[in-house]
Design a protein around this motif. Structure first.
Motif, PDB file in Angstrom:
ATOM      1  N   ASN A 198       0.770  -1.167  -0.176  1.00  0.00           N
ATOM      2  CA  ASN A 198       0.045  -0.083   0.066  1.00  0.00           C
ATOM      3  C   ASN A 198       0.958   1.261   0.185  1.00  0.00           C
ATOM      4  O   ASN A 198       2.028   0.994  -0.056  1.00  0.00           O
ATOM      5  CB  ASN A 198      -0.983  -0.109   1.300  1.00  0.00           C
ATOM      6  N   GLU A 199       0.303   2.398  -0.020  1.00  0.00           N
ATOM      7  CA  GLU A 199       1.082   3.432  -0.136  1.00  0.00           C
ATOM      8  C   GLU A 199       2.187   3.788   0.998  1.00  0.00           C
ATOM      9  O   GLU A 199       3.268   4.274   0.835  1.00  0.00           O
ATOM     10  CB  GLU A 199       0.249   4.857  -0.184  1.00  0.00           C
ATOM     11  N   GLU A 200       1.705   3.391   2.196  1.00  0.00           N
ATOM     12  CA  GLU A 200       2.687   3.573   3.497  1.00  0.00           C
ATOM     13  C   GLU A 200       3.789   2.623   3.427  1.00  0.00           C
ATOM     14  O   GLU A 200       4.998   2.896   3.550  1.00  0.00           O
ATOM     15  CB  GLU A 200       1.899   3.272   4.728  1.00  0.00           C
ATOM     16  N   ASP A 201       3.642   1.437   2.955  1.00  0.00           N
ATOM     17  CA  ASP A 201       4.620   0.297   2.603  1.00  0.00           C
ATOM     18  C   ASP A 201       5.637   1.050   1.666  1.00  0.00           C
ATOM     19  O   ASP A 201       6.720   0.795   2.090  1.00  0.00           O
ATOM     20  CB  ASP A 201       4.207  -0.892   1.924  1.00  0.00           C
ATOM     21  N   CYS A 202       5.387   1.419   0.660  1.00  0.00           N
ATOM     22  CA  CYS A 202       6.258   2.051  -0.314  1.00  0.00           C
ATOM     23  C   CYS A 202       6.949   3.175   0.359  1.00  0.00           C
ATOM     24  O   CYS A 202       8.346   3.221   0.191  1.00  0.00           O
ATOM     25  CB  CYS A 202       5.368   2.548  -1.399  1.00  0.00           C
ATOM     26  N   GLN A 203       6.490   3.937   1.218  1.00  0.00           N
ATOM     27  CA  GLN A 203       6.869   5.151   1.827  1.00  0.00           C
ATOM     28  C   GLN A 203       8.005   4.653   2.849  1.00  0.00           C
ATOM     29  O   GLN A 203       9.310   5.122   2.824  1.00  0.00           O
ATOM     30  CB  GLN A 203       5.748   6.091   2.293  1.00  0.00           C
ATOM     31  N   MET A 204       7.510   3.703   3.670  1.00  0.00           N
ATOM     32  CA  MET A 204       8.275   3.368   4.932  1.00  0.00           C
ATOM     33  C   MET A 204       9.317   2.280   4.673  1.00  0.00           C
ATOM     34  O   MET A 204      10.407   2.327   5.486  1.00  0.00           O
ATOM     35  CB  MET A 204       7.304   2.988   5.924  1.00  0.00           C
ATOM     36  N   ALA A 205       9.130   1.450   3.794  1.00  0.00           N
ATOM     37  CA  ALA A 205       9.849   0.408   3.477  1.00  0.00           C
ATOM     38  C   ALA A 205      10.967   0.692   2.350  1.00  0.00           C
ATOM     39  O   ALA A 205      11.945   0.134   2.491  1.00  0.00           O
ATOM     40  CB  ALA A 205       9.018  -1.109   3.070  1.00  0.00           C
ATOM     41  N   LEU A 206      10.355   1.276   1.259  1.00  0.00           N
ATOM     42  CA  LEU A 206      11.420   1.648   0.126  1.00  0.00           C
ATOM     43  C   LEU A 206      11.758   2.957   0.068  1.00  0.00           C
ATOM     44  O   LEU A 206      12.622   3.301  -0.883  1.00  0.00           O
ATOM     45  CB  LEU A 206      10.567   1.172  -1.136  1.00  0.00           C
ATOM     46  N   GLY A 207      11.216   3.767   0.939  1.00  0.00           N
ATOM     47  CA  GLY A 207      11.672   5.339   0.982  1.00  0.00           C
ATOM     48  C   GLY A 207      10.904   6.065  -0.196  1.00  0.00           C
ATOM     49  O   GLY A 207      11.824   7.061  -0.822  1.00  0.00           O
ATOM     50  N   ILE A 208       9.934   5.747  -0.891  1.00  0.00           N
ATOM     51  CA  ILE A 208       9.576   6.229  -2.189  1.00  0.00           C
ATOM     52  C   ILE A 208       8.069   6.804  -1.967  1.00  0.00           C
ATOM     53  O   ILE A 208       7.321   6.151  -1.371  1.00  0.00           O
ATOM     54  CB  ILE A 208       9.361   5.029  -3.279  1.00  0.00           C
ATOM     55  N   GLN A 209       8.173   8.263  -2.164  1.00  0.00           N
ATOM     56  CA  GLN A 209       6.979   8.981  -1.716  1.00  0.00           C
ATOM     57  C   GLN A 209       6.370   9.757  -2.893  1.00  0.00           C
ATOM     58  O   GLN A 209       7.163  10.216  -3.717  1.00  0.00           O
ATOM     59  CB  GLN A 209       7.353   9.797  -0.591  1.00  0.00           C
TER      60      GLN A 209
END
Length: 344
Positions: A198-209
């Motif tokens: 989900n969008e939080e996973d991409c932000q917190m796990a991959l650093g992509i926002q």
């Protein structure tokens, strides 16, 4: 070649109060089993593709024996369940209702998989015959040893030419053993063919926002296309990325849909308005299971996405982690079912 899914992760005893009660409102818990990767194995098996679950559990333990029996009920191969030392992990879940959100408490320190280390699992053996391997970002969050096992697993699967999927599944309450989420998951994701997030996973796990506001009540699909393109650009070996789109109006009322970027198309699913949610835990895992099933059996990615979203929509109506719906029931919803009428 016959298809076989192998998934790897921790299984836990799930303890929940009856109905929608708060913890120990009544002096009892309902005991079942749960864990992201096991949930996927159960879902895929239920949809008709053979699956095997790999984990570390305590030896000479009645809970372990009960779990192996439960896997058998769902047709999941338990030959990858390896008995070692440690303890059986536990998680407590208090189902939310209306404006009261669900609550999860973990008790998994010193569990068998938390004490695991590279070399504890014979990957050649447990991956024998596998055509698909699934893991999540939960396992690397448990401990340094579990993180090393997770990386070892995807490397082994990739070396055998097995398709690898990973649900990023960011869990902030677990990442406490030392390395940061991004440091671990960015490395692991290099070995992934199909990503789920989900969008939080991409932000917190991959650093992509990107500029996504999940609390606005509406979703900007253009931002999700931008997000998936960014992830695919950063990970050249990634073939597809699916992102679930949850609109949380309350604990009991969610909007539910998903998108899929396969490098050629950005696809959006049908939107479901889910009211009177029974249990949302395991919904994302059922989506992953439906996606894996679809990518192995269906003709095009739009059909794959619709199956995964419909399956996970139905899962919201069942208590417990495990999916209990057949492909026929999922296809019935896709074709316009869902009225809730009595079937006679």
């Amino acid at each position: 070649m016959s298809k076989l899914l192998v998934s790897f992760g921790e299984i836990m005893l799930r303890l929940a109060p009856p109905g929608y009660e708060r913890f120990l409102q009544s002096p009892q818990f309902l005991a079942t089993f749960g864990g992201g990767e096991a949930n996927v194995a159960v879902a895929v098996s239920g949809f008709g593709i053979p699956s095997r679950f790999v984990t570390l559990v305590p030896d000479k333990n009645a809970i372990t024996d009960a779990f192996i029996g439960e896997l058998g009920r769902f047709g999941v191969d338990s030959s990858g369940v390896i008995k070692v030392g440690g303890r059986f992990g536990i998680y407590f879940v208090e189902p939310g209702a209306n404006q009261r959100g669900s609550k999860v408490l973990y008790d998994r320190a010193h569990s068998s998989i938390a004490l695991g280390k590279p070399g504890d699992i014979d990957w050649n053996k447990v991956l024998d015959g596998a055509t698909w391997f699934h893991i999540t970002g939960i396992t690397p969050a448990i401990s340094e040893g579990a993180s090393e096992l997770a990386l070892e697993s995807v490397k082994a699967a990739r070396s055998k030419g097995i398709t690898v999927s990973c649900d990023l599944n960011y869990r902030k309450n677990l990442w406490k053993w030392g390395k940061s989420t991004k440091e671990v998951m960015q490395r692991l994701f290099e070995f992934v063919d199909v990503g789920i997030a989900n969008e939080e996973d991409c932000q917190m796990a991959l650093g992509i926002q990107v500029d996504v506001d999940v609390h606005s009540g509406t979703l900007d699909h253009a931002q999700y296309e931008k997000l998936t393109n960014k992830v695919l650009d950063q990970y050249p070996s990634l073939q597809k990325l699916a992102v679930t789109l949850r609109e949380s109006h309350s604990a009991s009322h969610n909007g539910w849909s998903a998108c899929l970027n396969n490098r050629k198309q950005f696809l959006l699913s049908k939107h479901y308005d889910i009211t009177h949610i029974v249990d949302r835990v395991g919904g994302g895992d059922c989506f992953a299971g439906g996606l894996i099933y679809g990518l192995n059996t269906l003709a095009d990615d739009q059909a794959v996405l619709e199956f995964a979203v419909a399956a996970s929509c139905l899962k919201h109506s069942i208590p417990g982690d495990f999916n209990r719906f057949s492909t026929e029931e999922v296809n019935g919803l896709i074709k316009g079912g869902g009225s809730g009428r009595v079937q006679r």
